[in-house]
Design a protein around this motif. Structure first.
Motif, mmCIF file in Angstrom:
data_model
loop_
_atom_site.group_PDB
_atom_site.id
_atom_site.type_symbol
_atom_site.label_atom_id
_atom_site.label_comp_id
_atom_site.label_asym_id
_atom_site.label_seq_id
_atom_site.Cartn_x
_atom_site.Cartn_y
_atom_site.Cartn_z
ATOM 1 N N UNK A 105 -19.944 76.991 -14.957
ATOM 2 C CA UNK A 105 -18.770 76.830 -15.808
ATOM 3 C C UNK A 105 -18.699 78.038 -16.719
ATOM 4 N N UNK A 106 -17.523 78.598 -16.858
ATOM 5 C CA UNK A 106 -17.355 79.728 -17.756
ATOM 6 C C UNK A 106 -17.078 79.220 -19.165
ATOM 7 N N UNK A 107 -17.352 80.056 -20.131
ATOM 8 C CA UNK A 107 -17.162 79.698 -21.525
ATOM 9 C C UNK A 107 -15.682 79.765 -21.885
ATOM 10 N N UNK A 108 -15.205 78.757 -22.583
ATOM 11 C CA UNK A 108 -13.837 78.738 -23.101
ATOM 12 C C UNK A 108 -13.899 78.377 -24.570
ATOM 13 N N UNK A 109 -13.361 79.234 -25.399
ATOM 14 C CA UNK A 109 -13.350 78.966 -26.831
ATOM 15 C C UNK A 109 -12.065 78.250 -27.214
#
Length: 123
Positions: A105-109
């Motif tokens: 999973x990629x980071x999402x802010x």
């Protein structure tokens, strides 16, 4: 097609002092992940090469050109390599294992708060 990886973990040590007592803290840290191919056999061969060649950071920091540290490499029944590397009174431990990447999973802010939300927090 499933990608296989080789994981390299090092036993990192840190010395802390609490109430006049020296504490040597150990923990395993993932220092490298390498995608090595589509079969488990390719990954196992790459893991063996890394177990026999990888030099931990604590040894590299104090090495001189041409140095070859002492090494003991153990292969566990589950295919994990546990390696002890020694040089000039320093010792480090490395764990090399084979794994499949099962989830990513990629980071999402979250978006920054609006000026209204900031104002509500202030009051």
């Amino acid at each position: 097609m499933t990608a296989w990886y080789v994981l390299v973990e090092e036993d990192t040590r840190e010395t802390k002092y609490a109430e006049g007592t020296e504490l040597k803290l150990h923990r395993w840290k993932l220092v490298a992940t390498r995608s090595v191919g589509s079969t488990e056999e390719e990954a196992a061969a790459a893991a063996e090469r890394l177990a026999l060649e990888h030099v931990p950071a604590v040894i590299v920091r104090h090495a001189r050109p041409g140095d070859q540290p002492a090494r003991e490499a153990y292969l566990t029944p589950d295919g994990t390599w546990v390696v002890s590397v020694r040089q000039r009174g320093r010792e480090a431990h490395v764990r090399v294992s084979v794994a499949q990447l099962m989830h990513r999973r990629t980071e999402h802010e979250a978006p920054p708060p609006s000026w209204r939300e900031k104002l509500r927090e202030a009051f």
